[in-house]
Motif scaffolding. Structure first.
Motif, mmCIF file in Angstrom:
data_model
loop_
_atom_site.group_PDB
_atom_site.id
_atom_site.type_symbol
_atom_site.label_atom_id
_atom_site.label_comp_id
_atom_site.label_asym_id
_atom_site.label_seq_id
_atom_site.Cartn_x
_atom_site.Cartn_y
_atom_site.Cartn_z
ATOM 1 N N PRO A 44 0.819 -1.217 0.000
ATOM 2 C CA PRO A 44 0.000 0.000 0.000
ATOM 3 C C PRO A 44 0.856 1.272 0.000
ATOM 4 N N GLY A 45 0.525 2.142 -0.941
ATOM 5 C CA GLY A 45 1.192 3.435 -1.000
ATOM 6 C C GLY A 45 2.544 3.439 -1.694
ATOM 7 N N LYS A 46 3.034 2.290 -2.096
ATOM 8 C CA LYS A 46 4.350 2.236 -2.739
ATOM 9 C C LYS A 46 4.286 2.546 -4.228
ATOM 10 N N ILE A 47 3.095 2.576 -4.767
ATOM 11 C CA ILE A 47 2.934 2.943 -6.174
ATOM 12 C C ILE A 47 2.054 4.199 -6.224
ATOM 13 N N ALA A 48 2.457 5.145 -7.016
ATOM 14 C CA ALA A 48 1.757 6.434 -7.096
ATOM 15 C C ALA A 48 0.508 6.305 -7.971
ATOM 16 N N LEU A 49 -0.526 5.696 -7.419
ATOM 17 C CA LEU A 49 -1.758 5.512 -8.188
ATOM 18 C C LEU A 49 -2.340 6.847 -8.650
ATOM 19 N N HIS A 50 -2.145 7.892 -7.864
ATOM 20 C CA HIS A 50 -2.701 9.196 -8.231
ATOM 21 C C HIS A 50 -2.023 9.793 -9.466
ATOM 22 N N LYS A 51 -0.896 9.215 -9.876
ATOM 23 C CA LYS A 51 -0.206 9.703 -11.076
ATOM 24 C C LYS A 51 -0.586 8.921 -12.337
ATOM 25 N N LEU A 52 -1.358 7.858 -12.169
ATOM 26 C CA LEU A 52 -1.758 7.057 -13.328
ATOM 27 C C LEU A 52 -2.742 7.818 -14.207
ATOM 28 N N LEU A 53 -2.697 7.518 -15.471
ATOM 29 C CA LEU A 53 -3.688 8.032 -16.424
ATOM 30 C C LEU A 53 -4.801 6.978 -16.465
ATOM 31 N N TRP A 54 -5.881 7.242 -15.761
ATOM 32 C CA TRP A 54 -6.934 6.250 -15.546
ATOM 33 C C TRP A 54 -7.731 5.942 -16.796
ATOM 34 N N ASN A 55 -7.721 6.837 -17.747
ATOM 35 C CA ASN A 55 -8.428 6.602 -19.005
ATOM 36 C C ASN A 55 -7.430 6.581 -20.149
ATOM 37 N N ALA A 56 -6.326 5.871 -19.928
ATOM 38 C CA ALA A 56 -5.263 5.811 -20.941
ATOM 39 C C ALA A 56 -5.823 5.227 -22.232
ATOM 40 N N ARG A 57 -5.693 5.992 -23.296
ATOM 41 C CA ARG A 57 -6.202 5.554 -24.597
ATOM 42 C C ARG A 57 -5.075 5.326 -25.606
ATOM 43 N N THR A 58 -4.016 6.100 -25.465
ATOM 44 C CA THR A 58 -2.937 6.003 -26.445
ATOM 45 C C THR A 58 -1.814 5.112 -25.925
ATOM 46 N N GLN A 59 -0.984 4.682 -26.843
ATOM 47 C CA GLN A 59 0.190 3.880 -26.501
ATOM 48 C C GLN A 59 1.084 4.644 -25.518
ATOM 49 N N ASP A 60 1.279 5.940 -25.744
ATOM 50 C CA ASP A 60 2.111 6.744 -24.845
ATOM 51 C C ASP A 60 1.525 6.810 -23.436
ATOM 52 N N ASP A 61 0.219 6.958 -23.332
ATOM 53 C CA ASP A 61 -0.427 6.980 -22.019
ATOM 54 C C ASP A 61 -0.234 5.646 -21.294
ATOM 55 N N ARG A 62 -0.424 4.558 -22.018
ATOM 56 C CA ARG A 62 -0.256 3.234 -21.410
ATOM 57 C C ARG A 62 1.193 3.017 -20.987
ATOM 58 N N LEU A 63 2.136 3.477 -21.811
ATOM 59 C CA LEU A 63 3.553 3.339 -21.462
ATOM 60 C C LEU A 63 3.893 4.142 -20.208
ATOM 61 N N LYS A 64 3.317 5.317 -20.074
ATOM 62 C CA LYS A 64 3.552 6.120 -18.864
ATOM 63 C C LYS A 64 3.103 5.347 -17.623
ATOM 64 N N ASN A 65 1.917 4.772 -17.688
ATOM 65 C CA ASN A 65 1.413 3.979 -16.571
ATOM 66 C C ASN A 65 2.316 2.782 -16.282
ATOM 67 N N LEU A 66 2.767 2.121 -17.320
ATOM 68 C CA LEU A 66 3.610 0.941 -17.130
ATOM 69 C C LEU A 66 4.975 1.311 -16.559
ATOM 70 N N ARG A 67 5.467 2.501 -16.869
ATOM 71 C CA ARG A 67 6.729 2.952 -16.270
ATOM 72 C C ARG A 67 6.552 3.198 -14.767
ATOM 73 N N ILE A 68 5.410 3.747 -14.391
ATOM 74 C CA ILE A 68 5.107 3.947 -12.966
ATOM 75 C C ILE A 68 5.052 2.584 -12.273
ATOM 76 N N LEU A 69 4.401 1.625 -12.907
ATOM 77 C CA LEU A 69 4.311 0.271 -12.367
ATOM 78 C C LEU A 69 5.690 -0.359 -12.227
ATOM 79 N N GLU A 70 6.478 -0.265 -13.281
ATOM 80 C CA GLU A 70 7.809 -0.877 -13.287
ATOM 81 C C GLU A 70 8.694 -0.292 -12.182
ATOM 82 N N LYS A 71 8.640 1.005 -12.010
ATOM 83 C CA LYS A 71 9.435 1.666 -10.963
ATOM 84 C C LYS A 71 9.023 1.161 -9.581
#
Length: 142
Positions: A44-71
């Motif tokens: 809990p709290g170790k991933i910045a969920l508030h920084k995710l793009l919750w309605n990611a539609r583009t490849q770039d948006d999805r990649l941003k989310n996946l980078r947050i996840l990977e970190k």
């Protein structure tokens, strides 16, 4: 103890139950949001969920989310390389492999995560831009 790997439908059922979702295909995890919430359930709290793009539609948006996840996974000691490009593009085998890894990790390290994690409330807070704050523990009776 040998356990068989769960199939896609069993994994989807588990994911939907744990996170109160209604995903119909493994590839719908390509935006990284559900995977990020799985990590949040265990850490809990170790991933910045508030920084995710919750309605990611583009490849770039999805990649941003996946980078947050990977970190976050790296910082939590979950040493699993994420083929972000393939996952973000909706590759079934890559999304399935990541979901299988997360399922196995959670079952081994935090099998009761679903009992303590309120996925809906965490999503609501994160979508409102609120970072995670631990809930106050109830006062101790004397």
């Amino acid at each position: 103890m040998n356990r068989r790997a769960l199939g896609r439908w069993e994994l989807l059922g588990w994911l939907n139950d744990l996170l109160c979702l209604d995903l119909s295909k493994v590839e719908e995890g390509a935006d990284g949001v559900a995977y990020s919430q799985l990590v949040d359930a265990v850490f809990p709290g170790k991933i910045a969920l508030h920084k995710l793009l919750w309605n990611a539609r583009t490849q770039d948006d999805r990649l941003k989310n996946l980078r947050i996840l990977e970190k976050a996974m790296r910082e939590c000691g979950m040493n699993k390389p994420i083929p972000a490009e393939k996952i973000a593009s909706g590759s079934f085998p890559e999304n399935l492999a990541l979901l299988q890894f997360l399922h196995t990790y959670i079952q081994r390290n935090c099998p009761g995560a679903h009992l303590q994690y309120n996925a809906y409330e965490r999503r609501k807070e994160a979508m409102a831009g609120k970072p995670w704050r631990p809930t106050a523990s109830p006062p101790k009776s004397s």
